[in-house]
Design a protein around this motif. Structure first.
Motif, PDB file in Angstrom:
ATOM      1  N   SER A  74       0.859  -1.207   0.000  1.00 50.62           N
ATOM      2  CA  SER A  74       0.000   0.000   0.000  1.00 50.62           C
ATOM      3  C   SER A  74       0.883   1.241   0.000  1.00 50.62           C
ATOM      4  N   ARG A  75       0.401   2.262  -0.688  1.00 46.30           N
ATOM      5  CA  ARG A  75       1.111   3.545  -0.689  1.00 46.30           C
ATOM      6  C   ARG A  75       0.134   4.637  -1.133  1.00 46.30           C
ATOM      7  N   ASP A  76       0.079   5.695  -0.330  1.00 46.11           N
ATOM      8  CA  ASP A  76      -0.755   6.860  -0.650  1.00 46.11           C
ATOM      9  C   ASP A  76      -2.198   6.465  -0.958  1.00 46.11           C
ATOM     10  N   GLY A  77      -2.724   5.524  -0.142  1.00 48.39           N
ATOM     11  CA  GLY A  77      -4.117   5.117  -0.311  1.00 48.39           C
ATOM     12  C   GLY A  77      -4.359   4.107  -1.405  1.00 48.39           C
ATOM     13  N   GLN A  78      -3.310   3.750  -2.156  1.00 53.40           N
ATOM     14  CA  GLN A  78      -3.427   2.740  -3.209  1.00 53.40           C
ATOM     15  C   GLN A  78      -2.961   1.385  -2.659  1.00 53.40           C
ATOM     16  N   HIS A  79      -3.657   0.297  -3.069  1.00 55.17           N
ATOM     17  CA  HIS A  79      -3.326  -1.054  -2.591  1.00 55.17           C
ATOM     18  C   HIS A  79      -3.174  -1.989  -3.795  1.00 55.17           C
ATOM     19  N   TRP A  80      -2.216  -2.872  -3.713  1.00 56.95           N
ATOM     20  CA  TRP A  80      -2.010  -3.829  -4.790  1.00 56.95           C
ATOM     21  C   TRP A  80      -1.359  -5.111  -4.258  1.00 56.95           C
ATOM     22  N   ALA A  81      -1.464  -6.163  -5.061  1.00 64.08           N
ATOM     23  CA  ALA A  81      -0.798  -7.441  -4.769  1.00 64.08           C
ATOM     24  C   ALA A  81       0.261  -7.674  -5.834  1.00 64.08           C
ATOM     25  N   GLU A  82       1.410  -8.154  -5.401  1.00 65.94           N
ATOM     26  CA  GLU A  82       2.525  -8.387  -6.318  1.00 65.94           C
ATOM     27  C   GLU A  82       2.845  -9.875  -6.330  1.00 65.94           C
ATOM     28  N   ILE A  83       2.747 -10.514  -7.494  1.00 62.40           N
ATOM     29  CA  ILE A  83       3.022 -11.945  -7.650  1.00 62.40           C
ATOM     30  C   ILE A  83       4.322 -12.104  -8.423  1.00 62.40           C
ATOM     31  N   SER A  84       5.273 -12.795  -7.832  1.00 60.67           N
ATOM     32  CA  SER A  84       6.556 -13.067  -8.497  1.00 60.67           C
ATOM     33  C   SER A  84       6.767 -14.577  -8.580  1.00 60.67           C
ATOM     34  N   SER A  85       7.437 -15.028  -9.645  1.00 64.35           N
ATOM     35  CA  SER A  85       7.597 -16.467  -9.860  1.00 64.35           C
ATOM     36  C   SER A  85       8.973 -16.762 -10.453  1.00 64.35           C
ATOM     37  N   TRP A  86       9.519 -17.910 -10.041  1.00 69.44           N
ATOM     38  CA  TRP A  86      10.796 -18.358 -10.603  1.00 69.44           C
ATOM     39  C   TRP A  86      10.608 -19.069 -11.936  1.00 69.44           C
ATOM     40  N   VAL A  87       9.378 -19.514 -12.194  1.00 64.19           N
ATOM     41  CA  VAL A  87       9.075 -20.203 -13.450  1.00 64.19           C
ATOM     42  C   VAL A  87       7.894 -19.512 -14.103  1.00 64.19           C
ATOM     43  N   LYS A  88       7.710 -19.751 -15.383  1.00 65.49           N
ATOM     44  CA  LYS A  88       6.553 -19.203 -16.066  1.00 65.49           C
ATOM     45  C   LYS A  88       5.311 -19.946 -15.585  1.00 65.49           C
ATOM     46  N   ALA A  89       4.312 -19.187 -15.115  1.00 63.89           N
ATOM     47  CA  ALA A  89       3.142 -19.825 -14.515  1.00 63.89           C
ATOM     48  C   ALA A  89       1.915 -18.946 -14.692  1.00 63.89           C
ATOM     49  N   ASN A  90       0.743 -19.578 -14.598  1.00 67.14           N
ATOM     50  CA  ASN A  90      -0.546 -18.884 -14.644  1.00 67.14           C
ATOM     51  C   ASN A  90      -1.223 -19.004 -13.282  1.00 67.14           C
ATOM     52  N   PHE A  91      -1.865 -17.911 -12.862  1.00 67.28           N
ATOM     53  CA  PHE A  91      -2.479 -17.868 -11.540  1.00 67.28           C
ATOM     54  C   PHE A  91      -3.921 -17.391 -11.644  1.00 67.28           C
ATOM     55  N   SER A  92      -4.750 -17.934 -10.775  1.00 66.52           N
ATOM     56  CA  SER A  92      -6.112 -17.444 -10.594  1.00 66.52           C
ATOM     57  C   SER A  92      -6.111 -16.519  -9.380  1.00 66.52           C
ATOM     58  N   VAL A  93      -6.612 -15.290  -9.573  1.00 65.42           N
ATOM     59  CA  VAL A  93      -6.608 -14.291  -8.501  1.00 65.42           C
ATOM     60  C   VAL A  93      -8.049 -13.861  -8.246  1.00 65.42           C
ATOM     61  N   ALA A  94      -8.457 -13.851  -6.994  1.00 66.92           N
ATOM     62  CA  ALA A  94      -9.812 -13.456  -6.627  1.00 66.92           C
ATOM     63  C   ALA A  94      -9.779 -12.721  -5.302  1.00 66.92           C
ATOM     64  N   LEU A  95     -10.728 -11.787  -5.126  1.00 68.38           N
ATOM     65  CA  LEU A  95     -10.866 -11.066  -3.869  1.00 68.38           C
ATOM     66  C   LEU A  95     -11.853 -11.796  -2.970  1.00 68.38           C
ATOM     67  N   CYS A  96     -11.553 -11.774  -1.694  1.00 70.21           N
ATOM     68  CA  CYS A  96     -12.464 -12.374  -0.728  1.00 70.21           C
ATOM     69  C   CYS A  96     -12.473 -11.518   0.521  1.00 70.21           C
ATOM     70  N   GLU A  97     -13.492 -11.698   1.323  1.00 75.28           N
ATOM     71  CA  GLU A  97     -13.675 -10.874   2.515  1.00 75.28           C
ATOM     72  C   GLU A  97     -13.524 -11.737   3.748  1.00 75.28           C
ATOM     73  N   THR A  98     -12.693 -11.326   4.668  1.00 71.90           N
ATOM     74  CA  THR A  98     -12.465 -12.094   5.874  1.00 71.90           C
ATOM     75  C   THR A  98     -13.070 -11.394   7.073  1.00 71.90           C
ATOM     76  N   LYS A  99     -13.683 -12.169   7.955  1.00 70.58           N
ATOM     77  CA  LYS A  99     -14.232 -11.645   9.200  1.00 70.58           C
ATOM     78  C   LYS A  99     -13.783 -12.479  10.399  1.00 70.58           C
ATOM     79  N   SER A 100     -12.958 -13.499  10.147  1.00 68.91           N
ATOM     80  CA  SER A 100     -12.459 -14.334  11.241  1.00 68.91           C
ATOM     81  C   SER A 100     -11.043 -14.756  10.913  1.00 68.91           C
ATOM     82  N   PHE A 101     -10.507 -15.642  11.734  1.00 66.50           N
ATOM     83  CA  PHE A 101      -9.102 -16.030  11.578  1.00 66.50           C
ATOM     84  C   PHE A 101      -8.872 -16.886  10.333  1.00 66.50           C
TER      85      PHE A 101
END
Length: 508
Positions: free
Chosen positions: A366-393
């Protein structure tokens, strides 16, 4: 009463079976004929009985034929013998009888006996008994016994199979030299990983051989050097070092003679836990492999371990009876585990739980009110990314109207996934899972650098509780304060009334 009779009947049948299976000690293995029938052995020639005659003859020449395995003992030495006894119906055409025993891998053993002319003439039409000389046999041998007449009449021939008892038979296991294998007694030093062996009830006239071996389906493959116990040192102990306490690791012993039977004892036969350690991972082929060190019937699957003791199956169950199991296209992760299930128990092993095996990672920023996720990989790969909401552990529910996105990341590079500016307001987490492999588990990240309580699930829980408790505390404080003020006011008014009453009395 009916039950008692049934039990007695079963006992009688059992006693009869025991008697039938008993091996008789036979002191007399010589040949003989019925009294009055002068018979004598003759040198056997295959030509004398090779071709049979088709002339009619009584087909029941041989009757009451008995084949029995007996113990022929001389002093302290016993051997197995086949005793053959038959009744012969004498006719004018029959001049004698012959017997042959044939076994795979063994030479044919034959005898022939002829009847005297004068005695034969007197015995025509009568039934006489003939006992042949006992034939030496070996434990477990399968024989074909053939009785023929002299001359050899085709219709009079008699053939039957006979199976000699194995060395496991109670009547011969301790009587026949080749069946005596000795009994092994062992102790285990788990600290030094050492097995100490002693042998009792071993043959007294030969050396005794010992070794460690790995028991397979049919054979026990040797492990290390052989060790020998001499007859004069029969009470000496020998020791073996072992590396792993495998259930198929056995001690094998046998008398040092040709074709001696071997006995095996497996000290760790119930130690199945040791089998699940043979898991390896090839990061280049992305293969997770398990190769059993011992033959075992087991089902193997991959699973996703949670915070409890359960592990959710990821599909593709393999059944092995000693063959290696390979899972291809596997993404390593600390909670990606192998599940082993036998008839006895289930074991879960997580090969990636220790060590840095992951080939990719995700972090939140996060910086200046902006938020992002950074995905890094040692190999070429495809990822599924989804947002979810947490209210517990542990819970992370997919947000409404949120559709997962597929992101491709090149080798040795990273990709940024932007989040909305209101991510901290609704406690957003990101769920990332690799989708270009067959087996993978999701990774959940919730550590946004937020100024509010969403940045930490523990803080969120505490502050949620504070929102409930604090108003109640304030309300109770106000009530108590009001009650205290009211009490003090009543008490003060009472005091003033008392003073005015006293002044009024004095004025009067």
């Amino acid at each position: 009463m009916r039950h008692i009779l049934l039990l007695l009947l079963l006992l009688i049948l059992k006693t009869r079976n025991i008697h039938m299976d008993r091996i008789e000690r036979n002191e007399d293995c010589a040949w003989r004929c019925s009294e009055g029938l002068h018979c004598k052995p003759r040198a056997y020639s295959p030509l004398s009985v090779s071709h049979c005659k088709n002339q009619p003859v009584n087909s029941t020449v041989f009757s009451n034929v008995t084949l029995s395995t007996v113990l022929g003992c001389e002093e302290r030495t016993c051997s197995l013998q086949l005793r053959i006894v038959t009744s012969v119906n004498i006719t004018s055409e029959i001049r004698g009888v012959s017997v042959c025993s044939d076994s795979a891998g063994m030479m044919e053993h034959c005898q022939i006996y002829t009847f005297g002319k004068f005695a034969h003439r007197n015995e025509i039409g009568k039934q006489v008994d003939v006992q042949f000389k006992c034939i030496p046999v070996r434990p477990g041998q399968r024989l074909f016994v053939t009785l023929k007449t002299v001359p050899n009449y085709c219709k009079a021939m008699w053939i039957q199979e006979h199976l000699v008892p194995e060395c496991s038979h109670e009547g011969i296991r301790n009587e026949i030299a080749e069946c005596i294998t000795g009994k092994m007694v062992y102790t285990i030093d788990q600290v030094r990983r050492e097995i100490t062996v002693s042998v009792t009830h071993a043959p007294v006239d030969t050396d005794y051989t010992l070794r460690l071996c790995h028991k397979r389906r049919i054979i026990c493959a040797g492990e290390g050097a052989l060790k020998m116990i001499k007859p004069q040192n029969a009470h000496r102990n020998v020791s073996f070092q072992y590396s792993k306490a495998l259930p198929c690791l056995c001690i094998e012993g046998w008398p040092a003679r040709v074709d001696a039977r071997r006995v095996q004892v497996c000290p760790f036969r119930n130690n199945l836990e040791e089998l699940w350690s043979g898991i390896t991972y090839d990061p280049y082929k992305e293969e997770l492999k398990w190769e059993p060190l011992c033959p075992v019937k087991v089902s193997v699957s991959l699973c996703h371990a949670d915070e409890g003791n359960s592990c959710r199956d990821l599909g593709n169950v393999f059944y092995s009876e000693g063959q290696k199991v390979i899972f291809s296209s596997v993404d390593p992760h600390p909670v990606l585990c192998m599940k082993f299930t036998t008839d006895v128990e289930t074991w879960i092993k997580c090969p990636f739980a220790k060590g840095n095996f992951s080939v990719w990672k995700v972090k939140m920023a996060s910086r200046d009110g902006q938020h992002w996720a950074e995905i890094s990989s040692w190999v070429k790969a495809n990822f599924s990314v989804a947002l979810c909401e947490t209210k517990s552990f542990t819970e992370c529910k997919r947000m409404e109207r949120n559709i997962s996105q597929t992101i491709s990341v090149d080798s040795m590079k990273h990709t940024v996934f932007n989040l909305s500016t209101s991510a901290c307001d609704v406690c957003v987490c990101i769920q990332v899972q690799r989708v270009d492999v067959q087996f993978s588990v999701p990774v959940i990240q919730c550590n946004l650098q937020c100024s509010n309580w969403c940045s930490d699930p523990k803080i969120s829980y505490i502050q949620e509780m504070e929102k409930i408790i604090m108003p109640a505390v304030v309300f109770l404080t106000v009530i108590l304060a009001a009650a205290l003020v009211g009490k003090m006011t009543i008490r003060d008014a009472g005091k003033r009334r008392t003073v005015w009453t006293k002044l009024a009395c004095r004025g009067q």
